[in-house]
Design a protein around this motif. Structure first.
Motif, PDB file in Angstrom:
ATOM      1  N   LYS A 365       0.802  -1.218   0.000  1.00 18.45           N
ATOM      2  CA  LYS A 365       0.000   0.000   0.000  1.00 18.45           C
ATOM      3  C   LYS A 365       0.835   1.269   0.000  1.00 18.45           C
ATOM      4  O   LYS A 365       0.304   2.367  -0.140  1.00 18.45           O
ATOM      5  CB  LYS A 365      -0.931  -0.001   1.218  1.00 18.45           C
ATOM      6  CG  LYS A 365      -1.963  -1.125   1.184  1.00 18.45           C
ATOM      7  CD  LYS A 365      -2.899  -1.055   2.363  1.00 18.45           C
ATOM      8  CE  LYS A 365      -3.946  -2.161   2.306  1.00 18.45           C
ATOM      9  NZ  LYS A 365      -4.879  -2.116   3.456  1.00 18.45           N
ATOM     10  N   ASN A 366       2.165   1.152   0.156  1.00 22.38           N
ATOM     11  CA  ASN A 366       3.019   2.337   0.155  1.00 22.38           C
ATOM     12  C   ASN A 366       3.521   2.713  -1.232  1.00 22.38           C
ATOM     13  O   ASN A 366       4.429   3.524  -1.370  1.00 22.38           O
ATOM     14  CB  ASN A 366       4.218   2.121   1.087  1.00 22.38           C
ATOM     15  CG  ASN A 366       5.050   0.904   0.687  1.00 22.38           C
ATOM     16  OD1 ASN A 366       4.746   0.248  -0.303  1.00 22.38           O
ATOM     17  ND2 ASN A 366       6.075   0.618   1.464  1.00 22.38           N
ATOM     18  N   GLY A 367       2.937   2.103  -2.291  1.00 20.30           N
ATOM     19  CA  GLY A 367       3.318   2.449  -3.653  1.00 20.30           C
ATOM     20  C   GLY A 367       4.174   1.424  -4.358  1.00 20.30           C
ATOM     21  O   GLY A 367       4.356   1.502  -5.576  1.00 20.30           O
ATOM     22  N   TRP A 368       4.703   0.446  -3.628  1.00 15.21           N
ATOM     23  CA  TRP A 368       5.560  -0.570  -4.222  1.00 15.21           C
ATOM     24  C   TRP A 368       4.717  -1.739  -4.736  1.00 15.21           C
ATOM     25  O   TRP A 368       3.735  -2.136  -4.120  1.00 15.21           O
ATOM     26  CB  TRP A 368       6.579  -1.094  -3.213  1.00 15.21           C
ATOM     27  CG  TRP A 368       7.657  -0.111  -2.881  1.00 15.21           C
ATOM     28  CD1 TRP A 368       7.673   0.771  -1.841  1.00 15.21           C
ATOM     29  CD2 TRP A 368       8.882   0.083  -3.587  1.00 15.21           C
ATOM     30  NE1 TRP A 368       8.827   1.510  -1.857  1.00 15.21           N
ATOM     31  CE2 TRP A 368       9.590   1.100  -2.925  1.00 15.21           C
ATOM     32  CE3 TRP A 368       9.458  -0.511  -4.722  1.00 15.21           C
ATOM     33  CZ2 TRP A 368      10.834   1.543  -3.353  1.00 15.21           C
ATOM     34  CZ3 TRP A 368      10.686  -0.074  -5.150  1.00 15.21           C
ATOM     35  CH2 TRP A 368      11.364   0.945  -4.475  1.00 15.21           C
ATOM     36  N   ARG A 369       5.150  -2.293  -5.872  1.00 11.88           N
ATOM     37  CA  ARG A 369       4.478  -3.468  -6.441  1.00 11.88           C
ATOM     38  C   ARG A 369       5.541  -4.370  -7.066  1.00 11.88           C
ATOM     39  O   ARG A 369       6.447  -3.892  -7.755  1.00 11.88           O
ATOM     40  CB  ARG A 369       3.459  -3.064  -7.507  1.00 11.88           C
ATOM     41  CG  ARG A 369       2.725  -4.251  -8.117  1.00 11.88           C
ATOM     42  CD  ARG A 369       1.713  -3.788  -9.149  1.00 11.88           C
ATOM     43  NE  ARG A 369       1.040  -4.909  -9.787  1.00 11.88           N
ATOM     44  CZ  ARG A 369      -0.045  -5.504  -9.324  1.00 11.88           C
ATOM     45  NH1 ARG A 369      -0.597  -5.081  -8.199  1.00 11.88           N
ATOM     46  NH2 ARG A 369      -0.602  -6.513  -9.963  1.00 11.88           N
ATOM     47  N   MET A 370       5.410  -5.697  -6.826  1.00 14.44           N
ATOM     48  CA  MET A 370       6.371  -6.652  -7.363  1.00 14.44           C
ATOM     49  C   MET A 370       5.635  -7.783  -8.069  1.00 14.44           C
ATOM     50  O   MET A 370       4.623  -8.277  -7.581  1.00 14.44           O
ATOM     51  CB  MET A 370       7.243  -7.226  -6.248  1.00 14.44           C
ATOM     52  CG  MET A 370       8.318  -8.194  -6.757  1.00 14.44           C
ATOM     53  SD  MET A 370       9.210  -9.021  -5.416  1.00 14.44           S
ATOM     54  CE  MET A 370       7.964 -10.205  -4.885  1.00 14.44           C
ATOM     55  N   ASN A 371       6.163  -8.197  -9.219  1.00 10.49           N
ATOM     56  CA  ASN A 371       5.644  -9.342  -9.957  1.00 10.49           C
ATOM     57  C   ASN A 371       6.809 -10.253 -10.330  1.00 10.49           C
ATOM     58  O   ASN A 371       7.870  -9.783 -10.747  1.00 10.49           O
ATOM     59  CB  ASN A 371       4.939  -8.910 -11.246  1.00 10.49           C
ATOM     60  CG  ASN A 371       3.711  -8.067 -10.982  1.00 10.49           C
ATOM     61  OD1 ASN A 371       2.980  -8.339 -10.041  1.00 10.49           O
ATOM     62  ND2 ASN A 371       3.495  -7.045 -11.788  1.00 10.49           N
ATOM     63  N   ALA A 372       6.618 -11.554 -10.197  1.00 17.74           N
ATOM     64  CA  ALA A 372       7.624 -12.536 -10.599  1.00 17.74           C
ATOM     65  C   ALA A 372       6.914 -13.691 -11.285  1.00 17.74           C
ATOM     66  O   ALA A 372       5.917 -14.202 -10.766  1.00 17.74           O
ATOM     67  CB  ALA A 372       8.419 -13.029  -9.392  1.00 17.74           C
ATOM     68  N   TYR A 373       7.420 -14.101 -12.457  1.00 20.64           N
ATOM     69  CA  TYR A 373       6.787 -15.153 -13.238  1.00 20.64           C
ATOM     70  C   TYR A 373       7.849 -16.140 -13.716  1.00 20.64           C
ATOM     71  O   TYR A 373       8.990 -15.778 -13.969  1.00 20.64           O
ATOM     72  CB  TYR A 373       6.061 -14.614 -14.485  1.00 20.64           C
ATOM     73  CG  TYR A 373       5.522 -13.219 -14.352  1.00 20.64           C
ATOM     74  CD1 TYR A 373       4.583 -12.918 -13.378  1.00 20.64           C
ATOM     75  CD2 TYR A 373       5.943 -12.197 -15.204  1.00 20.64           C
ATOM     76  CE1 TYR A 373       4.083 -11.637 -13.246  1.00 20.64           C
ATOM     77  CE2 TYR A 373       5.453 -10.913 -15.081  1.00 20.64           C
ATOM     78  CZ  TYR A 373       4.520 -10.636 -14.103  1.00 20.64           C
ATOM     79  OH  TYR A 373       4.034  -9.368 -13.978  1.00 20.64           O
ATOM     80  N   GLY A 374       7.453 -17.392 -13.871  1.00 20.58           N
ATOM     81  CA  GLY A 374       8.322 -18.405 -14.445  1.00 20.58           C
ATOM     82  C   GLY A 374       7.532 -19.331 -15.343  1.00 20.58           C
ATOM     83  O   GLY A 374       6.368 -19.649 -15.062  1.00 20.58           O
ATOM     84  N   ASP A 375       8.155 -19.781 -16.443  1.00 16.06           N
ATOM     85  CA  ASP A 375       7.475 -20.632 -17.411  1.00 16.06           C
ATOM     86  C   ASP A 375       8.394 -21.751 -17.887  1.00 16.06           C
ATOM     87  O   ASP A 375       9.606 -21.555 -18.046  1.00 16.06           O
ATOM     88  CB  ASP A 375       7.046 -19.819 -18.641  1.00 16.06           C
ATOM     89  CG  ASP A 375       5.923 -18.857 -18.344  1.00 16.06           C
ATOM     90  OD1 ASP A 375       4.765 -19.233 -18.558  1.00 16.06           O
ATOM     91  OD2 ASP A 375       6.208 -17.738 -17.902  1.00 16.06           O
ATOM     92  N   TYR A 376       7.777 -22.905 -18.128  1.00 19.15           N
ATOM     93  CA  TYR A 376       8.450 -23.988 -18.841  1.00 19.15           C
ATOM     94  C   TYR A 376       7.491 -24.509 -19.901  1.00 19.15           C
ATOM     95  O   TYR A 376       6.306 -24.752 -19.628  1.00 19.15           O
ATOM     96  CB  TYR A 376       8.847 -25.140 -17.922  1.00 19.15           C
ATOM     97  CG  TYR A 376       9.286 -26.359 -18.701  1.00 19.15           C
ATOM     98  CD1 TYR A 376      10.493 -26.357 -19.398  1.00 19.15           C
ATOM     99  CD2 TYR A 376       8.471 -27.490 -18.780  1.00 19.15           C
ATOM    100  CE1 TYR A 376      10.886 -27.462 -20.137  1.00 19.15           C
ATOM    101  CE2 TYR A 376       8.857 -28.599 -19.517  1.00 19.15           C
ATOM    102  CZ  TYR A 376      10.067 -28.579 -20.199  1.00 19.15           C
ATOM    103  OH  TYR A 376      10.456 -29.662 -20.944  1.00 19.15           O
TER     104      TYR A 376
END
Length: 774
Positions: A365-376
């Motif tokens: 909620k402080n403005g930070w956002r993280m996304n992590a993805y992996g594919d095979y």
């Protein structure tokens, strides 16, 4: 021209008058899902008159400029309770997040006559509001997309005019198999965005993107069934079952799609080769194509909190098909003996793919956002073919071959963003992919057997910054890509190494008011060849035709400048591209045997393209017309006979006229007319075409049951005719796919389906594996 350019830049940087302050905020629903297309009205507190307004964008964010004073803010959205807030403005102001609740009141037997604009321009592209407009009443996704200015249907595929086939995203995740789009019902779609000039957050190969946002998630158990039957020359059928279930913090979903059908296609080719002998070839090709596919998906996600979740998805596909070709060939030289051949080809193919996707998202909620993805991804294609030829003297030649392609792809993606109240938004990301595979072909009678092993690794990092001040928005970014590839042809012991270091900037500037919206964007894109042409294989088609791979293809680099304007009912788009080393399908006569033509992909020097498009739409009571006029001019030079240079000629002109009629008793009639003129693209001159589609739709049982009757290409005029001249060869073709069809679709929804908001890191590498053609 210089004065016009200066006037354009001046119109983009007009600033609001002094003494006004920026007021912005964000809107979400009760489940912490962002809400685009919400109307935000700022009212005078004394008499409730409207002062100004705004509409939330795809991130739920709205912004406007106001003079100092006291106001009432009204938030309204169809199906949600209208909210009112008091606000005092005396400086730039960031308002708290507003959360809207679903309305518990159901209105029956109410006729809505007001018209809501289906399109608007935002910073990235043209945004279509599907959920709250007439667009939501289309039969399928293709029908919906072709209502958007700049998108048209050619043959059996959808293309973005001047950009080719688009890349699709659903809720931020790239679609790697077009069957997934068939699984998506129109009533699940909240909005569709057409992005003509993607920024650095997208992969550099993606020049046109269609980004689909689905509607808010349902609760409990959901189960939908859909059946589609089409009758052309053959009967085709498609059945879809999908469902979902959520329990506390867990979400589960699944789907199964079965597709079976036959299609006919015809291609007449007339070719003259002007070499030591003048060869006149006529090839009348008739194909009957059978396809059957099973697609199955399943997934689960867990919500640690409304802003944090982890998910896993599996998608598999098994498809098989058979293509039977019946060719009649005649080769008549200006000297010597003529040849007449009957060619029968029977090719069976199977394809199996398995795709696993894992993702994690967290929005602080402080403005930070993280996304992590992996594919095979693992994909295997098999095909077996038999070719029989009979000459006029009854001499028979038979040939069998076997082909196999086996690919593995590992990919990962990480992005971190930070949004401030006054300093703008920052986004940092890293992409990785490793692709390896073998393409193998073997002829029973050794013609030109080949085995090519391809390994490619890509590392890329990007940084972008977006800033909004009053009505002016600025975006800038830089992507760096390092690509290393190794191709080995084991039979001939050939090896090709390539390394690229690409610095790819993008910059955009937009100025938006309630009535006028403008944007100017510049970016650099790359295009790398599909993996199935990066080999040394020679595929035998008939006595006079071969298809050849090319080990030595280079990437193409495109500079893209795009301007868009939206004013009331007028949309304008101007686009200029400069492509160096463009990848073009070409052909030449075989050295030592000039009667044989070899087609292949090659890099040419450079190519310029100018595209202009204007769209006008204005509702007239029960009639909603939309008229789009597009002109494409290609500047391209290529080699002609005897060392001469040829160039592209007249431009292409296209007209799309879409009409929707709201009839009594809830019926919706659509009539769409498409026209294309004669003109050049690259080295090919396209001939004219027309098509007319009609559709009649009706809903029952409070929209749970939907019926649709559709007729496509009624007059059977959507032909693909083209001509080309390259080196010493002149070629003319007339192609006809089975586009004239009548279809009936029935959809029953037991409950609105729940859609998983998952992501993918594989992106463009999967499209290069031709996942769409399984």
């Amino acid at each position: 021209m210089k004065k016009l350019f200066l006037a354009l830049i001046a119109s983009l940087i007009l600033l609001p008058t002094y003494g006004q302050y920026v007021v912005k905020g964000k809107i979400m629903d009760s489940e912490n899902t962002v809400m685009p297309m919400v109307n935000v009205a700022f009212l005078n507190r004394a008499d409730s008159t409207l002062i100004t307004g705004a509409v939330s964008d795809s991130c739920g964010v709205y912004s406007t400029s106001l003079a100092g004073g006291n106001y009432i803010i009204r938030y309204s959205y169809l199906g949600y309770q209208t909210l009112y807030k008091d606000v005092k403005v005396h400086a730039d102001l960031a308002l708290p997040v507003v959360r809207m609740e679903v309305s518990q009141t159901t209105l029956k037997d109410v006729e809505v006559t007001a018209y809501r604009k289906p399109f608007k321009l935002d910073r990235d592209g043209l945004l279509a509001d599907v959920e709250n407009t007439i667009l939501s009443q289309q039969t399928n996704l293709n029908d919906l997309l072709c209502k958007i200015p700049g998108i048209q249907q050619r043959g059996n595929s959808v293309e973005v005019i001047g950009k080719g086939n688009p890349i699709y995203y659903i809720n931020g995740r790239e679609v790697v198999d077009k069957t997934e789009l068939d699984n998506l019902s129109v009533d699940q779609i909240r909005s569709v965005k057409l992005i003509l000039n993607p920024g650095v957050r997208y992969h550099s190969e993606q020049r046109a993107i269609i980004e689909i946002k689905t509607r808010r998630l349902g609760d409990g158990f959901a189960f939908n069934v859909k059946g589609n039957l089409q009758q052309g020359n053959h009967f085709n059928q498609n059945y879809l079952i999908n469902g979902s279930y959520n329990y506390k913090n867990w979400d589960f979903f699944f789907s199964y799609n079965y597709n079976r059908g036959k299609n006919n296609s015809a291609l007449d080719a007339y070719q003259q080769t002007q070499s030591d002998t003048i060869w006149n070839l006529t090839n009348l090709n008739r194909k009957r194509i059978f396809n059957e596919s099973h697609t199955y998906t399943g997934g689960v996600s867990y919500h640690f909190s409304p802003e944090s979740e982890i998910g896993l998805k599996y998608e598999g596909k098994y498809s098989q098909g058979n293509t039977f070709s019946n060719d009649t060939l005649s080769m008549i030289p200006d000297k010597g003996v003529s040849t007449f051949i009957k060619n029968l080809s029977d090719v069976s193919a199977k394809s199996v793919s398995n795709h696993f996707n894992l993702y994690y998202m967290n929005d602080w909620k402080n403005g930070w956002r993280m996304n992590a993805y992996g594919d095979y991804l693992h994909k295997t294609d098999h095909s077996r073919g038999n070719i029989c030829e009979w000459e006029s003297d009854r001499t028979e030649t038979s040939m069998d071959y076997y082909r196999k392609a086996d690919w593995d792809l590992f990919a990962a993606k990480f992005s971190l963003s930070y949004e401030t109240e006054k300093a703008g938004a920052f986004n940092l990301g890293y992409d990785f992919s490793h692709t390896s595979g073998t393409d193998y072909i073997e002829y029973v009678r050794a013609l030109n057997n080949g085995r090519t092993h391809n390994t490619e690794m890509k590392n890329s990092v990007y940084l972008s910054y977006d800033y909004t001040w009053k009505n002016l928005s600025l975006g800038a970014g830089l992507r760096y890509e390092q690509i290393r590839s190794e191709l080995k042809e084991t039979h001939d012991n050939k090896t090709q190494y390539q390394t690229y270091h690409n610095f790819l900037p993008s910059v955009s500037l937009s100025y938006n008011t309630e009535k006028l919206q403008q944007s100017l964007a510049y970016s650099i894109h790359t295009e790398r060849p599909p993996f199935d042409v990066m080999n040394d294989n020679a595929v035998y088609t008939d006595r006079f035709t071969y298809q050849k791979g090319n080990l030595y293809l280079k990437q193409a680099l495109t500079h893209d400048l795009n301007y868009m304007l939206f004013y009331k009912f007028l949309f304008l788009n101007l686009n200029y591209t400069l492509t160096r080393d463009p990848l073009v399908t070409a052909f030449y006569s075989m050295p030592g045997n000039s009667a044989v033509t070899v087609s292949y992909m090659d890099n040419f020097d450079k190519m310029h393209n100018l595209t202009g498009m204007v769209n006008v739409q204005y509702p007239v009571k029960w009639w909603m017309p939309s008229l789009t006029l597009t002109c494409i001019k290609t500047f391209f030079h290529y080699p002609g006979p005897d060392g001469t240079t040829l160039k592209s000629g007249r431009p292409l002109v296209m007209l799309n006229f879409n009409n929707s009629f709201t009839l009594p008793s809830g019926f919706l009639l659509s009539a769409d007319f498409n026209y294309g003129s004669k003109g050049y693209y690259q080295l090919y001159e396209s001939k004219g075409y027309t098509s007319l589609n009609l559709s009649l739709k009706k809903s029952f049982l409070n929209d749970k049951l939907q019926l649709s009757l559709d007729a496509y290409d009624i007059f059977n005029k959507n032909n693909t005719r083209a001509s080309a001249r390259l080196h010493d060869i002149i070629m003319n073709t007339v192609g006809k796919e089975e586009t004239r069809k009548v279809g009936f679709t029935i959809t029953y929804r037991f409950r609105t389906e729940k859609k998983m908001n998952n992501q993918s890191a594989a992106e463009s590498e999967m499209s290069r594996l031709n996942m769409d053609n399984q």
